[in-house]
Design a protein around this motif. Structure first.
Motif, PDB file in Angstrom:
ATOM      1  N   MET A 167       0.838  -1.194   0.000  1.00  0.00           N
ATOM      2  CA  MET A 167       0.000   0.000   0.000  1.00  0.00           C
ATOM      3  C   MET A 167       0.877   1.249   0.000  1.00  0.00           C
ATOM      4  O   MET A 167       1.820   1.361   0.769  1.00  0.00           O
ATOM      5  N   LYS A 168       0.568   2.189  -0.912  1.00  0.00           N
ATOM      6  CA  LYS A 168       1.363   3.405  -0.976  1.00  0.00           C
ATOM      7  C   LYS A 168       1.020   4.329   0.185  1.00  0.00           C
ATOM      8  O   LYS A 168      -0.107   4.372   0.677  1.00  0.00           O
ATOM      9  N   VAL A 169       2.030   5.098   0.607  1.00  0.00           N
ATOM     10  CA  VAL A 169       1.903   6.006   1.738  1.00  0.00           C
ATOM     11  C   VAL A 169       2.392   7.381   1.319  1.00  0.00           C
ATOM     12  O   VAL A 169       3.362   7.506   0.571  1.00  0.00           O
ATOM     13  N   LYS A 170       1.705   8.425   1.774  1.00  0.00           N
ATOM     14  CA  LYS A 170       2.185   9.791   1.588  1.00  0.00           C
ATOM     15  C   LYS A 170       2.608  10.312   2.948  1.00  0.00           C
ATOM     16  O   LYS A 170       1.813  10.312   3.891  1.00  0.00           O
ATOM     17  N   GLU A 171       3.855  10.747   3.059  1.00  0.00           N
ATOM     18  CA  GLU A 171       4.340  11.197   4.357  1.00  0.00           C
ATOM     19  C   GLU A 171       5.478  12.206   4.205  1.00  0.00           C
ATOM     20  O   GLU A 171       6.077  12.342   3.129  1.00  0.00           O
ATOM     21  N   ARG A 172       5.746  12.846   5.293  1.00  0.00           N
ATOM     22  CA  ARG A 172       6.880  13.767   5.354  1.00  0.00           C
ATOM     23  C   ARG A 172       8.108  12.954   5.743  1.00  0.00           C
ATOM     24  O   ARG A 172       8.115  12.273   6.770  1.00  0.00           O
ATOM     25  N   ALA A 173       9.122  13.016   4.911  1.00  0.00           N
ATOM     26  CA  ALA A 173      10.327  12.206   5.115  1.00  0.00           C
ATOM     27  C   ALA A 173      11.510  13.099   5.470  1.00  0.00           C
ATOM     28  O   ALA A 173      11.777  14.094   4.792  1.00  0.00           O
ATOM     29  N   ALA A 174      12.208  12.724   6.507  1.00  0.00           N
ATOM     30  CA  ALA A 174      13.387  13.483   6.927  1.00  0.00           C
ATOM     31  C   ALA A 174      14.599  13.071   6.111  1.00  0.00           C
ATOM     32  O   ALA A 174      14.807  11.893   5.827  1.00  0.00           O
ATOM     33  N   VAL A 175      15.391  14.063   5.738  1.00  0.00           N
ATOM     34  CA  VAL A 175      16.641  13.794   5.027  1.00  0.00           C
ATOM     35  C   VAL A 175      17.680  13.328   6.031  1.00  0.00           C
ATOM     36  O   VAL A 175      17.984  14.034   6.998  1.00  0.00           O
ATOM     37  N   VAL A 176      18.213  12.139   5.802  1.00  0.00           N
ATOM     38  CA  VAL A 176      19.278  11.613   6.659  1.00  0.00           C
ATOM     39  C   VAL A 176      20.622  12.147   6.197  1.00  0.00           C
ATOM     40  O   VAL A 176      21.450  12.594   7.003  1.00  0.00           O
ATOM     41  N   SER A 177      20.855  12.116   4.891  1.00  0.00           N
ATOM     42  CA  SER A 177      22.112  12.625   4.331  1.00  0.00           C
ATOM     43  C   SER A 177      21.953  12.783   2.828  1.00  0.00           C
ATOM     44  O   SER A 177      21.042  12.223   2.217  1.00  0.00           O
ATOM     45  N   GLN A 178      22.844  13.546   2.239  1.00  0.00           N
ATOM     46  CA  GLN A 178      22.918  13.657   0.784  1.00  0.00           C
ATOM     47  C   GLN A 178      24.354  13.967   0.376  1.00  0.00           C
ATOM     48  O   GLN A 178      25.009  14.838   0.965  1.00  0.00           O
ATOM     49  N   LYS A 235      14.489   9.003   5.613  1.00  0.00           N
ATOM     50  CA  LYS A 235      13.867   8.156   6.626  1.00  0.00           C
ATOM     51  C   LYS A 235      12.378   8.081   6.327  1.00  0.00           C
ATOM     52  O   LYS A 235      11.685   9.092   6.315  1.00  0.00           O
ATOM     53  N   VAL A 236      11.872   6.848   6.079  1.00  0.00           N
ATOM     54  CA  VAL A 236      10.456   6.670   5.754  1.00  0.00           C
ATOM     55  C   VAL A 236       9.898   5.466   6.509  1.00  0.00           C
ATOM     56  O   VAL A 236      10.633   4.542   6.875  1.00  0.00           O
ATOM     57  N   SER A 237       8.590   5.458   6.681  1.00  0.00           N
ATOM     58  CA  SER A 237       7.948   4.371   7.419  1.00  0.00           C
ATOM     59  C   SER A 237       7.782   3.117   6.575  1.00  0.00           C
ATOM     60  O   SER A 237       7.611   2.019   7.115  1.00  0.00           O
ATOM     61  N   CYS A 291      16.965   2.977  -5.029  1.00  0.00           N
ATOM     62  CA  CYS A 291      18.270   2.348  -5.186  1.00  0.00           C
ATOM     63  C   CYS A 291      18.544   1.314  -4.095  1.00  0.00           C
ATOM     64  O   CYS A 291      19.170   0.283  -4.353  1.00  0.00           O
ATOM     65  N   GLU A 292      18.081   1.584  -2.892  1.00  0.00           N
ATOM     66  CA  GLU A 292      18.187   0.652  -1.770  1.00  0.00           C
ATOM     67  C   GLU A 292      17.081   0.988  -0.775  1.00  0.00           C
ATOM     68  O   GLU A 292      16.622   2.130  -0.706  1.00  0.00           O
ATOM     69  N   ALA A 293      16.664  -0.016  -0.001  1.00  0.00           N
ATOM     70  CA  ALA A 293      15.661   0.214   1.026  1.00  0.00           C
ATOM     71  C   ALA A 293      15.889  -0.746   2.178  1.00  0.00           C
ATOM     72  O   ALA A 293      16.237  -1.911   1.979  1.00  0.00           O
ATOM     73  N   GLY A 294      15.716  -0.236   3.400  1.00  0.00           N
ATOM     74  CA  GLY A 294      15.873  -1.075   4.578  1.00  0.00           C
ATOM     75  C   GLY A 294      16.257  -0.262   5.785  1.00  0.00           C
ATOM     76  O   GLY A 294      16.706   0.895   5.663  1.00  0.00           O
ATOM     77  N   ASP A 295      16.077  -0.832   6.962  1.00  0.00           N
ATOM     78  CA  ASP A 295      16.426  -0.153   8.217  1.00  0.00           C
ATOM     79  C   ASP A 295      15.769   1.213   8.338  1.00  0.00           C
ATOM     80  O   ASP A 295      16.372   2.166   8.836  1.00  0.00           O
ATOM     81  N   GLY A 296      14.536   1.309   7.844  1.00  0.00           N
ATOM     82  CA  GLY A 296      13.784   2.552   7.980  1.00  0.00           C
ATOM     83  C   GLY A 296      14.197   3.657   7.028  1.00  0.00           C
ATOM     84  O   GLY A 296      13.746   4.795   7.182  1.00  0.00           O
ATOM     85  N   MET A 297      15.040   3.336   6.033  1.00  0.00           N
ATOM     86  CA  MET A 297      15.506   4.354   5.102  1.00  0.00           C
ATOM     87  C   MET A 297      15.394   3.860   3.661  1.00  0.00           C
ATOM     88  O   MET A 297      15.440   2.663   3.396  1.00  0.00           O
ATOM     89  N   ILE A 298      15.260   4.816   2.738  1.00  0.00           N
ATOM     90  CA  ILE A 298      15.401   4.523   1.318  1.00  0.00           C
ATOM     91  C   ILE A 298      16.534   5.378   0.765  1.00  0.00           C
ATOM     92  O   ILE A 298      16.797   6.486   1.243  1.00  0.00           O
ATOM     93  N   ARG A 299      17.204   4.817  -0.217  1.00  0.00           N
ATOM     94  CA  ARG A 299      18.301   5.504  -0.886  1.00  0.00           C
ATOM     95  C   ARG A 299      17.866   5.841  -2.299  1.00  0.00           C
ATOM     96  O   ARG A 299      17.461   4.959  -3.063  1.00  0.00           O
ATOM     97  N   GLY A 301       4.948   6.627  -1.682  1.00  0.00           N
ATOM     98  CA  GLY A 301       5.532   5.372  -2.125  1.00  0.00           C
ATOM     99  C   GLY A 301       5.155   4.219  -1.210  1.00  0.00           C
ATOM    100  O   GLY A 301       4.483   4.417  -0.192  1.00  0.00           O
ATOM    101  N   PRO A 302       5.590   3.018  -1.527  1.00  0.00           N
ATOM    102  CA  PRO A 302       6.258   2.687  -2.791  1.00  0.00           C
ATOM    103  C   PRO A 302       5.251   2.583  -3.930  1.00  0.00           C
ATOM    104  O   PRO A 302       4.116   2.161  -3.721  1.00  0.00           O
ATOM    105  N   LEU A 303       5.669   2.973  -5.130  1.00  0.00           N
ATOM    106  CA  LEU A 303       4.796   3.008  -6.296  1.00  0.00           C
ATOM    107  C   LEU A 303       5.292   2.030  -7.366  1.00  0.00           C
ATOM    108  O   LEU A 303       6.467   1.723  -7.457  1.00  0.00           O
ATOM    109  N   GLY A 304       4.352   1.577  -8.191  1.00  0.00           N
ATOM    110  CA  GLY A 304       4.703   0.719  -9.310  1.00  0.00           C
ATOM    111  C   GLY A 304       4.831  -0.747  -8.941  1.00  0.00           C
ATOM    112  O   GLY A 304       4.717  -1.131  -7.780  1.00  0.00           O
TER     113      GLY A 304
END
Length: 261
Positions: A1-12, A25-27, A56-64, A90-93
């Protein structure tokens, strides 16, 4: 199921002059599957439409998210840093058929910004165990000149590189590298420019290889409502009643036999 949320930037960080590596950081990180994407919007609503970016990657509460700066929206995203936030859907598709690869040799082929989702799918395949494990996994990546994610891929599985200027690996395109290195496989997953996908489809048909492609397209709604990101299909779409597929909803992953490249 897709979710719309406010995501905090961990790093860039920047991987190249125009390729950025954004961690959020996403749920729903645990729900993401290889081939899926997210729609990203700035919190200040300076961009009216969301930007679709492959995972690109997903896990441990984060997406890349590894993306290329190509316009005003992605240019603004590139200025984000730890402590900032964005709105994410997301996640979509749909996803690559990972489960169908048990006991088969799989080649992940990426070109340009189509490389990040291939890394995600390859990591998932490499991590499978027992009867679900593929017989072998390898990457083939095509670049104009400067490489990125090559160290990540090479750490996970054999990697074959092609560059247009010959600065690394085979000089030419990714299919040149596959042929030159004598790479064999039973299944290919691919994402990249349309000319690359067309060439791979011809090659796959000649070699009897099962090919799945992830298509790139500009998107508006990202959920299949606007019909703004259609591709031509070999059958009639149940939604539009014409020979179209909605890349955001029906894809982005398709068997190459089901779409016209």
């Amino acid at each position: 199921m897709k979710v719309k949320e406010r995501a905090a930037v961990v790093s860039q960080t920047k991987l190249t002059e125009d390729i950025c590596d954004l961690r959020l950081k996403v749920s729903f990180a645990g729900e993401c599957r290889p081939g899926q994407f997210v729609s990203v919007m700035r919190e200040d609503k300076s961009c009216l439409m969301p930007r679709p970016i492959s995972i690109c990657e997903a896990g441990d509460g984060m997406i890349r998210l590894v993306y290329r700066i190509v316009g005003g929206g992605t240019e603004e995203f590139s200025c984000l840093g730890a402590g900032d936030s964005v709105t994410v859907i997301g996640p979509l598709g749909n996803t690559f058929p990972i489960e169908a690869c048990a006991g088969r040799r799989v080649l992940l082929v990426g070109g340009g910004i189509g490389i990040p989702p291939m890394y995600n799918a390859g990591k998932c395949l490499v991590s499978r165990e027992g009867d679900a494990a593929p017989a072998g996994v390898a990457f083939a990546a095509g670049y104009r000149s400067e490489t990125y994610l090559d160290k990540d891929m090479a750490a996970a599985a054999p990697l074959y590189i092609a560059t247009e200027d010959g600065s690394c690996g085979t000089k030419g395109n990714v299919l040149d590298a596959i042929r030159q290195q004598g790479v064999v496989c039973d299944v290919m997953f691919a994402c990249g420019p349309k000319p690359m996908l067309r060439a791979l489809k011809t090659y796959a048909d000649e070699q009897g290889i099962d090919l799945w492609v992830s298509l790139e397209e500009k998107m508006a709604c990202g959920i299949g409502a606007c019909l703004g990101c259609v591709c031509q299909s070999t059958d009639i779409d149940s939604h539009s009643h014409v020979r179209n597929k909605r890349i955001c909803k029906d894809g982005p992953v398709f068997n190459s036999r089901d779409v016209v490249l």
